[in-house]
Design a protein around this motif. Structure first.
Motif, mmCIF file in Angstrom:
data_model
loop_
_atom_site.group_PDB
_atom_site.id
_atom_site.type_symbol
_atom_site.label_atom_id
_atom_site.label_comp_id
_atom_site.label_asym_id
_atom_site.label_seq_id
_atom_site.Cartn_x
_atom_site.Cartn_y
_atom_site.Cartn_z
ATOM 1 N N VAL A 181 35.826 29.372 68.736
ATOM 2 C CA VAL A 181 37.232 28.980 68.864
ATOM 3 C C VAL A 181 36.950 27.773 70.006
ATOM 4 O O VAL A 181 36.355 28.097 71.102
ATOM 5 C CB VAL A 181 37.954 30.006 69.576
ATOM 6 N N PRO A 182 37.283 26.338 69.557
ATOM 7 C CA PRO A 182 36.974 25.332 70.249
ATOM 8 C C PRO A 182 37.878 25.444 71.600
ATOM 9 O O PRO A 182 39.029 25.708 71.757
ATOM 10 C CB PRO A 182 37.645 24.249 69.551
ATOM 11 N N LEU A 183 37.081 25.014 72.672
ATOM 12 C CA LEU A 183 37.525 24.857 74.029
ATOM 13 C C LEU A 183 38.269 23.300 74.234
ATOM 14 O O LEU A 183 37.303 22.441 73.924
ATOM 15 C CB LEU A 183 36.655 25.329 75.123
ATOM 16 N N ARG A 184 39.231 23.019 74.382
ATOM 17 C CA ARG A 184 39.622 21.693 74.482
ATOM 18 C C ARG A 184 39.968 21.188 75.842
ATOM 19 O O ARG A 184 40.350 20.270 76.275
ATOM 20 C CB ARG A 184 41.153 21.610 73.793
ATOM 21 N N GLY A 185 39.485 22.151 76.831
ATOM 22 C CA GLY A 185 39.791 21.765 78.357
ATOM 23 C C GLY A 185 38.346 21.622 78.980
ATOM 24 O O GLY A 185 37.627 21.121 78.075
ATOM 25 N N GLU A 203 34.434 26.697 80.622
ATOM 26 C CA GLU A 203 33.383 26.930 79.557
ATOM 27 C C GLU A 203 33.714 28.136 78.706
ATOM 28 O O GLU A 203 33.062 28.314 77.767
ATOM 29 C CB GLU A 203 32.059 26.987 80.379
#
Lengths: 234, 234
Positions: A201-205, A208
């Motif tokens: 699930v991509p972390l866009r912030g 971590e």
């Protein structure tokens, strides 16, 4: 087995297992969903003593042992969507994962018998009672279960922060098992190797990690959103 | 302002505000990300006294006051995706919402100045430090903010369990504000009326609510998933 906390007791009363005695403080006993239930009025100290925890919210019940299902039963359902956990030991995390999986409409949850949290009173409480309605199976060995799932026609996806594949890229039609590791440690290499693919699930912030209960919900809802879209636009 | 807990202190050190003294137990002081940081070694009781909480994980820091942004700044960004909260008072919930919003890549978070949790040390801890990187604005009045957002070209979506519209049905291109109420009470009628539409994250199981931090994540990731799909297939 003891069950404590408002939602945990309410769902146990609505769920599959038999509930015997219920003890509650005068305040907690006023809940509308207790109408028709025989409740023993006791002090908060007595509730806490019976609950063995101070997170009781004034109510505790004596219920039958938690009834697990067989993993084969989950695999036998039509297009199952199964969450499997690799050594998730924190009861809060297991509870929040169960709540997310139940709300999203997952077929069930698979836990290894060893080195994993089981369904304890703390997990019932942390799940807001979701464990009462969710089918949960325990397996001797997670790698063997994944092999069995693949023989049954499922695809196994491991979630790993470092995976290149975005969780939206696979085609999730058919049976799916999604494997999550514990926060911090992730999947064991043998478990990751037993999966057909690793996804993230991509972390866009900048921080971590998502909470694992949140990651489960995002993935489950994402899979269902994709299945619906594919069914609508074949 | 005091910041305590491993992730909260780590992200404060990586974030926008100045961090002064750091106190840690010998064990906590071994964290690799503290390399180059001047740390005062103290006992756990001293950390707890300074933190004012037992959830300190052995580390506490003295940081500058939390710096909020202006709501107008959030509205001025390109295609903003903003989370607004209506009287969410529980610090744990605010923390988990901030963590979800930061991970999903939301533009920012809007809190009313009154009857709402603010960014306190407990919220920093509960957010795993996400508040250090997320733009958070406080507004005098949420209804006025929604009117301003609509004048700026945004669509305002209120989330409500009883809403008929599924969260996947709107077209989320352009600026979007998603409004969440507190667990249990939901949106106030005046706030719901100020939204362009009400949407819900469908519950496919039997329990009655997702954790609000989870609901925020499902909606944010769902919006981004849809925006990406629409951009890919115009």
């Amino acid at each position: 087995m003891i069950v404590y906390g408002r939602n945990a007791v309410r769902e146990a009363l609505r769920g599959r297992r038999e509930v015997g005695a219920v003890w509650a403080t005068d305040h907690a006993a006023r809940e509308r969903w207790l109408t028709g239930v025989e409740v023993m009025r006791v002090g908060a100290d007595e509730v806490e003593r019976r609950a063995g925890s101070d997170a009781h919210q004034g109510i505790v019940a004596d219920a039958a042992d938690y009834a697990y299902v067989e993993a084969a039963e989950l695999l036998g359902r039509s297009e199952p969507l199964i969450v499997a956990l690799d050594e998730v030991q924190d009861p809060q995390n297991l509870g929040s994962i169960a709540r997310s999986a139940e709300c999203a409409g997952a077929t069930g949850l698979v836990l290894p018998r060893h080195r994993s949290a089981a369904v304890t009173p703390a997990v019932c409480r942390a799940s807001s009672g979701a464990v009462e309605h969710l089918a949960i199976a325990r397996v001797r060995n997670l790698v063997d279960f994944l092999a069995e799932a693949k023989r049954a026609g499922c695809w196994a996806y491991g979630t790993a922060a470092e995976a290149d594949a975005d969780y939206r890229s696979p085609d999730y039609r058919g049976g799916v098992v999604c494997v999550f590791g514990s926060e911090g440690r992730g999947l064991r290499p043998r478990v990751a190797a037993a999966c057909d693919a690793l996804i993230s699930v991509p972390l866009r912030g900048r921080i971590e990690s998502l909470n694992v209960g949140v990651a489960v919900a995002v993935l489950m809802y994402g899979i269902l959103q994709q299945r619906d879209a594919l069914d609508g636009n074949p």
